[in-house]
Design a protein around this motif. Structure first.
Motif, short mmCIF file in Angstrom:
data_model
loop_
_atom_site.label_atom_id
_atom_site.label_comp_id
_atom_site.label_asym_id
_atom_site.label_seq_id
_atom_site.Cartn_x
_atom_site.Cartn_y
_atom_site.Cartn_z
N ASP A 170 0.84 -1.20 0.00
CA ASP A 170 0.00 0.00 0.00
C ASP A 170 0.87 1.24 0.00
O ASP A 170 1.64 1.47 0.95
CB ASP A 170 -0.91 -0.02 1.23
CG ASP A 170 -1.87 1.17 1.20
OD1 ASP A 170 -2.04 1.76 0.11
OD2 ASP A 170 -2.41 1.52 2.26
N ALA A 218 -12.50 -10.96 2.47
CA ALA A 218 -13.07 -10.62 3.77
C ALA A 218 -12.35 -11.36 4.87
O ALA A 218 -12.02 -10.80 5.93
CB ALA A 218 -14.56 -10.94 3.78
N GLU A 262 -8.77 -9.83 5.25
CA GLU A 262 -8.72 -8.51 5.87
C GLU A 262 -9.27 -8.53 7.30
O GLU A 262 -8.95 -7.67 8.11
CB GLU A 262 -9.50 -7.50 5.02
CG GLU A 262 -8.77 -7.20 3.73
CD GLU A 262 -9.62 -6.40 2.73
OE1 GLU A 262 -10.80 -6.13 3.04
OE2 GLU A 262 -9.10 -6.09 1.65
N GLN A 290 -11.45 -8.16 10.57
CA GLN A 290 -12.17 -6.98 11.03
C GLN A 290 -11.24 -5.77 11.12
O GLN A 290 -11.66 -4.69 11.48
CB GLN A 290 -12.77 -7.24 12.43
CG GLN A 290 -13.71 -8.42 12.49
CD GLN A 290 -14.89 -8.27 11.56
OE1 GLN A 290 -15.50 -7.20 11.49
NE2 GLN A 290 -15.23 -9.32 10.84
N PRO A 344 -9.32 -2.72 10.00
CA PRO A 344 -9.31 -1.76 8.88
C PRO A 344 -7.90 -1.51 8.36
O PRO A 344 -7.73 -1.10 7.21
CB PRO A 344 -9.90 -0.49 9.49
CG PRO A 344 -9.79 -0.64 10.96
CD PRO A 344 -9.80 -2.10 11.26
N ARG A 356 -5.77 -3.72 7.60
CA ARG A 356 -5.42 -4.74 6.61
C ARG A 356 -6.13 -4.50 5.27
O ARG A 356 -5.89 -5.21 4.30
CB ARG A 356 -5.78 -6.12 7.15
CG ARG A 356 -4.79 -6.66 8.17
CD ARG A 356 -5.32 -7.91 8.84
NE ARG A 356 -5.20 -9.07 7.97
CZ ARG A 356 -4.36 -10.10 8.21
NH1 ARG A 356 -3.59 -10.09 9.29
NH2 ARG A 356 -4.31 -11.12 7.41
N LYS A 357 -7.02 -3.51 5.25
CA LYS A 357 -7.80 -3.28 4.03
C LYS A 357 -6.89 -2.88 2.86
O LYS A 357 -5.99 -2.05 3.02
CB LYS A 357 -8.83 -2.17 4.28
CG LYS A 357 -9.96 -2.18 3.27
CD LYS A 357 -11.27 -1.69 3.90
CE LYS A 357 -12.39 -1.76 2.90
NZ LYS A 357 -12.72 -3.15 2.57
N GLY A 358 -7.07 -3.50 1.72
CA GLY A 358 -6.31 -3.16 0.52
C GLY A 358 -4.92 -3.78 0.46
O GLY A 358 -4.16 -3.52 -0.46
#
Lengths: 401, 223
Positions: A69, A239, A242, A244, A246, A248-250
């Motif tokens: 990221d 899902a 990642e 719960q 946030p 780890r999102k993306g």
């Protein structure tokens, strides 16, 4: 019906009367149809080969990658817990990490580099491999973190050319590993670039490997999914990855083999369409050649047309006669072209086996399509000469010599 | 009842931007069952007249009636049908199709008429004309007399009202020429209208009516 029969009779009599010219006029059609048939057969063969290979691999393969990221300067991490989590999904059959784990492998007499792979018992079924000698790892061995391994036949032959490899031991990662089985790769998996690494491969229980090695880098996760599941696999897997959190999102992406294959087949389709169009151009040239010969034929047979008109042929009768003639001609051309094309498609992989590794697929539908298009082409390219023939005035046509 | 009625029939051909008159104001009637010969030097227009009588061409002006049909009012298809049913042609140079044998040449005309048993009738006609041994010969293996008899059989296969013969003896020797003329006379006795176009006054004398054409006009008409 009688008129058609008579038209066919007239056509055949006239074609036989001018054998050389008839042959020359259909040569272009023969070559055109042959090239279309060849290309259809070869591309169908290549396509069937892709589908066959995919079926051998199973259409249900997904891979989970970690992503970098750029905003947070972080990248996703893949670990054993992720595998356990993914296996909780009801549609996941099994999952393994992809490691790039080359190690020095020793026996009592030899030292070589080998690729170490962490597995569980479901590995062989998922990868379409067979244990040919010995046995698979057992749940008990996994439980106890037993240092056992299965080796490829190639590796076994390299280390133990003289003796039975079963029961022998190999040394790596600071441990002694007992060989409990030998396995074989399926033919379909033996692609050229993978062969060497796969052949020098050692499979060990993943849990054991993680305990004996501190630094095991998971490059990606290979997830095998029940092919009957129709839900959104990618989304559900993301899902899980990642969680719960946030943060780890993306940081993860999921690659779908089926999607990739579909894209590849789509590209194949476009390529074969382009090649068919190119081949159709040669068919077009053949048609124009035939039109030219038909025009010459009309000019030479002016007197015949005059005689027919004198004894009562209508313009329509002359038009139909020449249309039938050109359709019969191109139909014969198409018939010969199908055989030439089919033979070429069969001969190419034999003559140039380095270029054409895949055999043709001959489909009767191709023959039917080719035949119909050849006859239609005769009608289309014969139309202008036939109209010209039918418009000749009877009196003038009779005067011509 | 006239088979042919021509009133003020003219025919001209365009040669570049110039119109060349070939037939000028022809008035002519021919009754059913007549044996007429049309004579004249070459270039007189007699062949053009024959093409008009045979519906191979149409007049530039005037009225040409065949039976109850006004030729100028007929479509191309109707003219073809009229040729097929009413008129039989015999030409100087035979005009047989070289790739067809004798029977196929004869039955050709019946194909366009759409009558059944064309081949059977063709076989019978050829046998009647003494060609039973030449049925499956192609024209290039037949003598001149034989070719012309095949052509006559073709002309007769649809049982036409009128037989149009354009110099039918022109390519034949004396003996064969006589045979062809005898055949025409025979058909005349059977009730056919015969129109014989020739430049030879001896041959023309076989007819019962003699029309002389000079310079596109009827010079004399004796009958």
């Amino acid at each position: 019906m009688d008129k058609l029969k008579d038209g066919l009779h007239i056509a055949i009599v006239n074609l036989l009367a001018n054998k050389t010219r008839s042959f020359l006029s259909i040569l272009g059609v023969v070559i055109g149809i042959a090239s279309v048939v060849t290309i259809l057969a070869m591309t169908a063969g290549a396509r069937a080969d892709v589908i066959k290979k995919v079926n051998a691999l199973g259409l249900s393969l997904y891979q989970v990658f970690s992503e970098y990221d750029e905003k947070s300067f972080r990248s996703g991490e893949l670990d054993f817990q992720d595998i356990q989590n993914l296996k909780q999904l009801h549609f996941v059959v099994t999952a393994f990490p992809k490691l790039n784990f080359f190690k020095e492998i020793r026996s009592r007499h030899k030292t070589l580099m080998g690729n170490i792979v962490g597995i569980d018992p479901s590995y062989f079924k998922a990868k379409n491999l067979t244990v040919v000698e010995g046995r698979n790892v057992s749940p008990v061995e996994i439980e106890r973190r037993a240092t056992v391994c299965l080796v490829s036949r190639k590796l076994a032959e390299t280390f133990f050319p003289e003796s039975d490899p079963l029961g022998q031991s190999l040394f790596f990662s600071g441990n002694r590993w007992d060989i409990i089985g030998l396995y074989n790769q399926e033919e379909a998996r033996r692609t050229r670039n993978k062969r060497s690494t796969q052949e020098m491969e050692i499979l060990v229980p993943l849990e054991t490997l993680l305990r004996t090695e501190k630094e095991v880098d998971f490059q990606s996760l290979e997830v095998h999914v029940n092919p009957d599941f129709k839900g959104n696999v990618k989304e559900e897997m993301l899902a899980v990855m990642e969680g719960q959190d946030p943060k780890r999102k993306g940081l993860y992406s999921v690659w779908d083999q089926q999607e990739y294959i579909q894209k590849r087949l789509e590209i194949d389709r476009i390529l074969s369409l382009i090649m068919t169009i190119v081949a159709s151009i040669s068919l077009l040239v053949g048609g124009i050649g035939m039109m030219n010969v038909m025009l010459t034929s009309v000019a030479e047979r002016t007197r015949e047309i005059g005689i027919r008109r004198a004894v009562g042929a209508r313009k329509k009768d002359i038009l139909i006669q020449f249309l039938i003639e050109s359709s019969v001609l191109s139909g014969i051309g198409g018939f010969l072209g199908i055989f030439l094309g089919a033979s070429t498609a069969r001969a190419l992989p034999v003559l140039f086996h380095k270029v054409f590794q895949v055999g043709p697929q001959l489909n009767p539908v191709f023959a039917l399509i080719s035949m119909v298009s050849a006859v239609l082409m005769g009608g289309i390219f014969g139309l202008y000469p036939a109209i010209k023939a039918s418009r000749l005035s009877a009196a003038e046509a009779l005067r011509s010599e | 009842m006239f088979l042919y009625e021509l009133a003020q029939v003219s025919k001209e051909y365009s040669l570049g931007d110039r119109a060349v008159p070939v037939l000028k104001n022809i008035d002519l009637q021919i009754k059913k069952g007549e044996f007429v010969s049309i004579v004249g030097p070459s270039g007189s227009g007699k062949s053009t007249l024959m093409q008009l009588l045979g519906c191979l061409d149409i007049p530039s002006s005037g009225v040409l009636r065949i039976g109850e049909h006004d030729v100028l009012a007929l479509s191309d298809d109707q003219l073809a049908s009229l040729r097929c049913r009413t008129i039989g042609f015999v030409f100087q140079s035979f005009h047989l199709l070289p790739s067809y044998d004798a029977v196929s040449n004869v039955s050709l005309a019946s194909t366009y008429r759409g009558l059944p048993q064309g081949r059977e009738r063709a076989l019978q006609l050829l046998k009647d004309l003494g060609l039973g041994h030449r049925l499956h010969h192609k024209p290039n293996t037949l003598s001149g007399g034989e070719k012309q008899r095949v052509a006559i059989a073709r002309a007769m296969i649809n049982n036409p009202e009128v037989l149009l013969a354009d110099e039918p003896t022109g390519s034949l020797d004396q003996q064969n020429g006589q045979m062809i003329l005898d055949l025409l006379e025979q058909f005349h006795r059977q009730g056919k209208t015969i129109i014989l176009v020739t430049h030879d006054s001896h041959i023309a004398a076989r007819a019962h009516r003699l029309i002389e054409i000079v310079d596109g006009q009827i010079q004399t008409d004796h009958g």
